[in-house]
Each structure stands twice: as C-alpha cells, then as structure tokens.
Scaffold this motif. Structure first.
Motif, short mmCIF file in Angstrom:
data_model
loop_
_atom_site.label_atom_id
_atom_site.label_comp_id
_atom_site.label_asym_id
_atom_site.label_seq_id
_atom_site.Cartn_x
_atom_site.Cartn_y
_atom_site.Cartn_z
N ASP A 48 18.89 -4.20 -29.47
CA ASP A 48 18.33 -5.00 -28.38
C ASP A 48 16.82 -4.78 -28.22
N LYS A 79 10.88 -3.17 -17.47
CA LYS A 79 10.41 -4.54 -17.31
C LYS A 79 11.50 -5.52 -17.74
N PRO A 80 11.51 -6.73 -17.19
CA PRO A 80 12.55 -7.71 -17.57
C PRO A 80 12.42 -8.11 -19.04
N ARG A 81 13.54 -8.28 -19.68
CA ARG A 81 13.55 -8.69 -21.09
C ARG A 81 13.75 -10.20 -21.22
N SER A 82 13.35 -10.74 -22.37
CA SER A 82 13.53 -12.17 -22.62
C SER A 82 14.65 -12.36 -23.63
N LYS A 83 15.60 -13.21 -23.31
CA LYS A 83 16.75 -13.51 -24.17
C LYS A 83 17.51 -12.24 -24.54
N ASN A 84 17.67 -11.34 -23.54
CA ASN A 84 18.44 -10.09 -23.71
C ASN A 84 17.90 -9.18 -24.81
N PHE A 86 14.24 -6.77 -25.94
CA PHE A 86 12.90 -6.29 -25.63
C PHE A 86 11.99 -6.47 -26.85
N SER A 87 10.77 -6.88 -26.61
CA SER A 87 9.77 -7.00 -27.68
C SER A 87 8.63 -6.02 -27.39
#
Length: 357
Positions: A48, A79-84, A86-87
């Motif tokens: 993830d 911090k909130p992740r995008s599309k489940n 983390f980048s």
C-alpha cells in the motif's frame, strides 16, 4: 478493541536456543522467517506504499512495516492517502540504495557488497528516516573498513550533516594525519568550491595541530635532556662511590649498568688535568662545573657526599641566597633542578631532594 489477556500458565513455554536458532514453543525464528520477509518485500503482496525514486523507478512497500520501523514514515502515513495507496518520493540517492534501505526495514539485514557500494547513501537515509540501527552499522563500517583517501572528505561532511560526532572525529584525525594527500583529492577540491568556510576551518585546525605537534616534540626533547642530566648525576655518584672502571674490567668486576659511564669518566679525567679549568676557558670543564653545581643544589647530604666540590658549592649557593644576589639566575637554577629531578622521580630520593622555593 477487546481486552488483551495474558497467556495461561499451563500453555506458557519459555524460549530456548537450539543450534543458534531461537525456539519458542513450536515456532523457530530462523532463515525461513527471514526469507519470508524477503519474499513479502520482493513480491509486494498487498503493498500500500509506492516509493518514487530517481529515474522513474517505483518501489512498493507496506505502510505498517515502514511505520513500525521508522517514526518519520509513521508521521507521513498520518496524512490521507489517494486511492488507498501512499505515494512517497525519495530522491537524490540511487534507486538501488533506496531498495537496500527499505529491505533493511523488513529484514534488518544487508549484503556486504551492497553496503560497500552504497554506505554513504544508506547513512543519509538512516539519518533522514530515523533508523538508528542502520545508522550505527553504517558508521561502524566507515570507521573500521571503508574510509579511504577518496571518500574521507565526503564522509566528513556527511558526519557533520548526519549528527555523527564519533565519525566526524575519526575523519578529522584521518585528514590531519594524511593532509597532503587529502588536500589534493577530488573531494577536497569539490568541498573548496561548495563549502569554502569549512575548508578554512579545516586549514586552521591543521595549523593548530601542527603547533601542538611542535610543542609536544619540544617538550619531549626537553625531557630527554633532563633525563640525561639526571642520569649523569647518578653516574657521578656511582663513580665517586664505587670508583672508576677504567678502560678494561677486572675478572671479578661486573659491567657498569650506566651507558654513559665511560663518557663521563673521560670528562672527569679531563676536568682533573685541564690547565684552563681555573680560568673557565674550556667548554668541557664548564659543562663539568655546571653538572657539579646542579648536583650540589640537589644533594641530600653534602657533608658525607664523595662528589668533588659538593660541600664547597653548597656553601657558596647558601651564601648567595642569603645575599639575595642574582635572583633571576637562582630562579633558573631552581627551575632546572626541579625539572631534572621530576623527569625520573617525584622526590629525588635517595640521593637528591627538590630545592626549596
């Protein structure tokens, strides 16, 4: 979350070690477990986290493992992740170094060849992401194996940036010891252009160390002279007490333990027969007079002493002290006498004693 219960006593098994493997009940923490963690990282099962490195290379990982191993990662994952997923970008170091670093968070292991190739990048990453175990290992590898003329300047700068005081001191000593070779290296030239202030500080430390080295050498030379004077006075007492050995030893006579005995013996013979000694024109006799006066100033019992002129010189020194003449010269003699005695003894016993201040 439900309440956590401690295990029941009847099912609790104490851990033991068998053939270097930790055994707890029916489970073994061995190479199989390490291989499992390696597979989890390599196969990126349910990963993830996407780590973006230089060259567009992406490394996949698991947030739970990275967050558990590094507080820096843990704060990133708040911090909130995008599309489940983390980048996270990690740039400025080789992608292979990032891969080795992430793998270490899984297995706590590395290949020695990889460490040798990427130790500087791993030091930076372990410091930036607060992984003290890997940071200590990088410092150890550099301190004991990987420091050389080509990388010493870079390592020194990284030690300053990565808060590695021990490594900084070791690098600084290395550069002082091999300054000519280090100052002509490519790393030094690059530092001179990018950090001229640091170069000035290093040059100043070189000058300070050079002054200290000269001071240490001067003190060693001075102490050598004081030791030679002390031994000369011991030889003088030995000759006056036991008699001169002469050029050849008798059958029942042992060799003298003093190396300078023959040399001082020839000086004494010259002194006793020199026609210029009364007027003080002979340099050899002047040295002998100085040695006799030094002995007289330190002699414990001049009344029973067999060294020539000891009692007369002692009386002469006492009269000069009463009249308080040539005070500066007397101070110099006293300082010399103390340094000579303390070069080999604290008190000077049994033949000598420190002069009173």
């Amino acid at each position: 979350m439900g309440r956590r219960h401690p295990p029941r006593r009847s099912h609790r098994i104490s851990p033991t070690t068998i053939m270097g493997v930790l055994v707890r009940g029916n489970c073994c923490n061995s190479l199989d477990m390490m291989e499992s963690w390696d597979r989890l990282f390599d196969e990126a099962y349910r990963a993830d986290v996407k780590i973006h490195t230089d060259g567009g290379i992406i490394i996949y990982a698991h947030a739970s493992i990275l967050g558990f191993a590094s507080p820096v990662f843990r704060s990133m994952f708040k911090k909130p992740r995008s599309k489940n997923i983390f980048s996270i970008p990690i740039r400025g170091v080789p992608p292979e170094a990032v891969r080795i670093f992430i793998r270490f968070l899984y297995t706590s292991c590395y290949e020695q060849a990889q460490m040798e190739e990427h130790v500087l990048s791993l030091l930076v990453l372990s410091h930036a992401f607060a992984v003290p175990k890997l940071k200590r290992e990088c410092e150890y590898q550099l301190e004991h194996r990987l420091l050389n003329l080509d990388n010493i300047v870079d390592v020194f700068q990284l030690a300053l940036l990565c808060d590695a005081p021990r490594l900084k001191i070791i690098c600084h000593r290395f550069m002082l010891k091999s300054f000519k070779a280090v100052s002509s290296s490519a790393g030094w030239k690059a530092m001179k252009e990018s950090h001229p202030t640091l170069e000035k500080e290093l040059l100043e430390s070189v000058r300070v160390e050079d002054r200290r080295q000269k001071q240490r050498m001067r003190k060693l030379e001075e102490r050598k002279i004081y030791v030679e004077l002390y031994e000369a006075m011991e030889i003088l007492i030995h000759m006056c007490r036991d008699g001169p050995h002469g050029q050849e030893l008798k059958e029942d006579q042992k060799a003298c333990k003093y190396e300078g005995c023959k040399g001082l013996e020839s000086l004494v013979r010259h002194f006793s027969g020199c026609k210029l000694r009364v007027s003080g024109g002979c340099s050899h006799c002047q040295r002998m007079w100085q040695l006799l006066e030094l002995h007289a100033r330190l002699c414990v019992n001049s009344n029973a002493c067999r060294v020539p002129q000891c009692r007369k010189l002692k009386q002469k020194i006492a009269k000069a002290n009463k009249k308080k003449r040539k005070k500066t010269e007397e101070m110099k003699w006293n300082i010399l006498a103390k340094k000579v005695v303390r070069s080999k003894s604290i008190t000077g016993a049994p033949y000598f004693r420190l002069p009173s201040s």
